[in-house]
Design a protein around this motif. Sequence first.
Motif, PDB file in Angstrom:
ATOM      1  N   GLY A 196       0.388  65.373  10.135  1.00 56.49           N
ATOM      2  CA  GLY A 196       0.911  64.619  11.274  1.00 56.49           C
ATOM      3  C   GLY A 196      -0.184  64.264  12.249  1.00 56.49           C
ATOM      4  N   TRP A 197       0.154  63.318  13.134  1.00 55.68           N
ATOM      5  CA  TRP A 197      -0.844  62.802  14.073  1.00 55.68           C
ATOM      6  C   TRP A 197      -0.197  62.695  15.449  1.00 55.68           C
ATOM      7  CZ3 TRP A 197      -5.793  61.384  12.288  1.00 55.68           C
ATOM      8  CH2 TRP A 197      -6.629  60.820  13.248  1.00 55.68           C
ATOM      9  N   LEU A 198      -0.767  63.429  16.412  1.00 56.03           N
ATOM     10  CA  LEU A 198      -0.254  63.390  17.780  1.00 56.03           C
ATOM     11  C   LEU A 198      -1.357  62.820  18.675  1.00 56.03           C
ATOM     12  CD1 LEU A 198       1.066  66.033  16.310  1.00 56.03           C
ATOM     13  CD2 LEU A 198       1.812  66.579  18.588  1.00 56.03           C
ATOM     14  N   VAL A 199      -0.994  61.808  19.458  1.00 59.45           N
ATOM     15  CA  VAL A 199      -1.983  61.188  20.346  1.00 59.45           C
ATOM     16  C   VAL A 199      -1.905  61.838  21.734  1.00 59.45           C
ATOM     17  CG1 VAL A 199      -2.743  59.025  21.419  1.00 59.45           C
ATOM     18  CG2 VAL A 199      -1.864  59.008  19.077  1.00 59.45           C
ATOM     19  N   LYS A 200      -3.082  62.184  22.252  1.00 61.64           N
ATOM     20  CA  LYS A 200      -3.170  62.772  23.591  1.00 61.64           C
ATOM     21  C   LYS A 200      -2.911  61.718  24.666  1.00 61.64           C
ATOM     22  CE  LYS A 200      -6.834  66.077  22.391  1.00 61.64           C
ATOM     23  NZ  LYS A 200      -8.269  66.349  22.555  1.00 61.64           N
ATOM     24  N   PRO A 201      -2.411  62.102  25.814  1.00 60.77           N
ATOM     25  CA  PRO A 201      -1.992  63.459  26.175  1.00 60.77           C
ATOM     26  C   PRO A 201      -0.632  63.801  25.561  1.00 60.77           C
ATOM     27  CG  PRO A 201      -1.673  61.966  28.043  1.00 60.77           C
ATOM     28  CD  PRO A 201      -2.308  61.165  26.963  1.00 60.77           C
ATOM     29  N   PHE A 202      -0.437  65.106  25.303  1.00 59.95           N
ATOM     30  CA  PHE A 202       0.828  65.509  24.683  1.00 59.95           C
ATOM     31  C   PHE A 202       1.823  65.969  25.754  1.00 59.95           C
ATOM     32  CE2 PHE A 202      -1.475  69.528  24.963  1.00 59.95           C
ATOM     33  CZ  PHE A 202      -0.493  70.424  25.356  1.00 59.95           C
ATOM     34  N   ASP A 203       3.090  65.843  25.419  1.00 60.27           N
ATOM     35  CA  ASP A 203       4.157  66.378  26.258  1.00 60.27           C
ATOM     36  C   ASP A 203       4.554  67.713  25.632  1.00 60.27           C
ATOM     37  OD1 ASP A 203       6.547  66.112  28.168  1.00 60.27           O
ATOM     38  OD2 ASP A 203       7.498  66.454  26.240  1.00 60.27           O
ATOM     39  N   PRO A 204       4.483  68.813  26.400  1.00 62.34           N
ATOM     40  CA  PRO A 204       4.741  70.136  25.808  1.00 62.34           C
ATOM     41  C   PRO A 204       6.072  70.231  25.071  1.00 62.34           C
ATOM     42  CG  PRO A 204       4.239  70.319  28.158  1.00 62.34           C
ATOM     43  CD  PRO A 204       4.200  68.871  27.834  1.00 62.34           C
ATOM     44  N   LYS A 205       7.101  69.619  25.653  1.00 60.32           N
ATOM     45  CA  LYS A 205       8.432  69.691  25.037  1.00 60.32           C
ATOM     46  C   LYS A 205       8.418  69.036  23.650  1.00 60.32           C
ATOM     47  CE  LYS A 205      13.071  69.104  26.949  1.00 60.32           C
ATOM     48  NZ  LYS A 205      13.832  68.404  27.979  1.00 60.32           N
ATOM     49  N   ARG A 206       7.770  67.880  23.576  1.00 59.62           N
ATOM     50  CA  ARG A 206       7.714  67.158  22.290  1.00 59.62           C
ATOM     51  C   ARG A 206       6.805  67.879  21.299  1.00 59.62           C
ATOM     52  NH1 ARG A 206       6.335  61.110  23.109  1.00 59.62           N
ATOM     53  NH2 ARG A 206       6.985  60.944  20.949  1.00 59.62           N
ATOM     54  N   LEU A 207       5.733  68.488  21.822  1.00 61.38           N
ATOM     55  CA  LEU A 207       4.833  69.245  20.943  1.00 61.38           C
ATOM     56  C   LEU A 207       5.597  70.395  20.290  1.00 61.38           C
ATOM     57  CD1 LEU A 207       1.916  69.988  19.899  1.00 61.38           C
ATOM     58  CD2 LEU A 207       1.718  71.429  21.919  1.00 61.38           C
ATOM     59  N   ILE A 208       6.367  71.105  21.103  1.00 59.21           N
ATOM     60  CA  ILE A 208       7.140  72.241  20.575  1.00 59.21           C
ATOM     61  C   ILE A 208       8.166  71.755  19.545  1.00 59.21           C
ATOM     62  CG2 ILE A 208       8.725  74.136  21.175  1.00 59.21           C
ATOM     63  CD1 ILE A 208       5.756  74.415  22.171  1.00 59.21           C
ATOM     64  N   GLU A 209       8.810  70.631  19.848  1.00 65.35           N
ATOM     65  CA  GLU A 209       9.790  70.081  18.896  1.00 65.35           C
ATOM     66  C   GLU A 209       9.137  69.803  17.537  1.00 65.35           C
ATOM     67  OE1 GLU A 209      12.546  67.825  22.246  1.00 65.35           O
ATOM     68  OE2 GLU A 209      11.364  66.628  20.843  1.00 65.35           O
ATOM     69  N   VAL A 210       7.937  69.209  17.590  1.00 64.73           N
ATOM     70  CA  VAL A 210       7.227  68.881  16.342  1.00 64.73           C
ATOM     71  C   VAL A 210       6.835  70.154  15.598  1.00 64.73           C
ATOM     72  CG1 VAL A 210       5.106  67.876  15.393  1.00 64.73           C
ATOM     73  CG2 VAL A 210       6.373  66.649  17.146  1.00 64.73           C
ATOM     74  N   VAL A 211       6.285  71.116  16.351  1.00 66.06           N
ATOM     75  CA  VAL A 211       5.856  72.376  15.724  1.00 66.06           C
ATOM     76  C   VAL A 211       7.056  73.083  15.094  1.00 66.06           C
ATOM     77  CG1 VAL A 211       4.937  74.693  16.201  1.00 66.06           C
ATOM     78  CG2 VAL A 211       3.815  72.679  17.175  1.00 66.06           C
ATOM     79  N   GLN A 212       8.176  73.102  15.819  1.00 67.27           N
ATOM     80  CA  GLN A 212       9.379  73.755  15.275  1.00 67.27           C
ATOM     81  C   GLN A 212       9.874  73.035  14.019  1.00 67.27           C
ATOM     82  OE1 GLN A 212      11.940  73.872  18.715  1.00 67.27           O
ATOM     83  NE2 GLN A 212      11.236  75.905  19.324  1.00 67.27           N
ATOM     84  N   LYS A 213       9.748  71.725  14.039  1.00 68.34           N
ATOM     85  CA  LYS A 213      10.190  70.943  12.874  1.00 68.34           C
ATOM     86  C   LYS A 213       9.310  71.267  11.660  1.00 68.34           C
ATOM     87  CE  LYS A 213      11.309  66.157  11.740  1.00 68.34           C
ATOM     88  NZ  LYS A 213      11.281  64.779  12.194  1.00 68.34           N
ATOM     89  N   VAL A 214       8.010  71.472  11.921  1.00 69.83           N
ATOM     90  CA  VAL A 214       7.069  71.688  10.819  1.00 69.83           C
ATOM     91  C   VAL A 214       7.068  73.133  10.304  1.00 69.83           C
ATOM     92  CG1 VAL A 214       4.619  71.597  10.202  1.00 69.83           C
ATOM     93  CG2 VAL A 214       5.615  69.775  11.579  1.00 69.83           C
ATOM     94  N   ILE A 215       7.086  74.105  11.232  1.00 65.01           N
ATOM     95  CA  ILE A 215       7.006  75.508  10.758  1.00 65.01           C
ATOM     96  C   ILE A 215       8.192  76.373  11.201  1.00 65.01           C
ATOM     97  CG2 ILE A 215       4.502  75.593  10.537  1.00 65.01           C
ATOM     98  CD1 ILE A 215       4.448  77.153  13.220  1.00 65.01           C
ATOM     99  N   GLY A 216       9.096  75.814  11.934  1.00 65.07           N
ATOM    100  CA  GLY A 216      10.236  76.607  12.397  1.00 65.07           C
ATOM    101  C   GLY A 216       9.896  77.361  13.670  1.00 65.07           C
ATOM    102  N   SER A 217      10.900  78.008  14.232  1.00 70.02           N
ATOM    103  CA  SER A 217      10.705  78.692  15.533  1.00 70.02           C
ATOM    104  C   SER A 217       9.891  79.968  15.350  1.00 70.02           C
ATOM    105  CB  SER A 217      12.060  79.034  16.129  1.00 70.02           C
ATOM    106  OG  SER A 217      12.803  77.849  16.306  1.00 70.02           O
TER     107      SER A 217
END
Lengths: 182, 122
Positions: free
Chosen positions: B101-122
């Motif tokens: 995946g590719w995330l462009v800076k600056p990141f929004d913490p809420k969206r970052l967490i959503e992506v991380v949870q989607k990829v590896i779970g909570s």
Amino acid sequence: MEIKTLPIAELRKLLAAVSDHGKQHLIEVEADLLQTTFLLSEAIEKLSASFTAVHEAVCEQQQVLDALAAKYAIDKPVLEKLELFKSKIGDEVNVAVTSLQFQDLTSQLIARTIKRVNGLKDLLHEVESHSNEMDPNHEHEEIVKFLEEMSNSLQVGSHALSGGLRRSVGQKDMATGEIDLF
Amino acid sequence: MAKTILAVDDSGSLRQMVAFSLKAAGYDVVQAVDGQDGLNKAKEKTVDLVLTDQNMPIMDGLTLIKNLRELGSYQKVPILMLTTESSDEMKAKGKAAGANGWLVKPFDPKRLIEVVQKVIGS
């Protein structure tokens, strides 16, 4: 009257002056940019530390409020107001974390500019070196050749300088970037 | 047990913001200052996800991904790029190197967490 030779001494003087003045100004530009970098680094360090400390304090305060709410009967409107504050604080924390990334973006831009400034200093030094090779006793054709070589060298140097720079940061504001999952 | 994320970025302030956001969501975070440091830390301890910048001294993000994918233990570990780069050309290079995946800076913490949870779970 036909002029067959160039005023080499004056040309050398002009090129040396362009080089010297240019380099002097670029040294000042570099010093200002380094100072800006230093100030931004210190500012972000302090901002981040304060932000983290405030966040920790707010989290602890929330725990105390939660404990009080569990122990004592608190009116529903008050509890709703507390929830509202909690949600607002969460939203503002998110905005702050996004905004606090400014130093990463600005430091990349400044580093790129400093690199370009140093490259320009080298190019100006080259102008001076080339001009020193010219002599009033040289033939007209030789002088023309020197000037052409100088021009080519500048072109090559300028091209190499642009090619050696990191890509520029495209962000024009602190809006959140896009996300792509492959 | 909390999942571990390796955050690789040469910017201290950016690493701090990434770590702050991920730790608040319950993840453990290992930080690395460039691609080489990231590779060394990835070899020391297998992590659940790698979040890396692209432009870094010593070793850039794409080189880090290629090196990680050559390690047996990192062939299937999700790797996300978090970078100022946003061109399709760079994204294609990232995908080819093995990024998920590719995330462009600056990141929004809420969206970052959503992506991380989607990829590896909570």
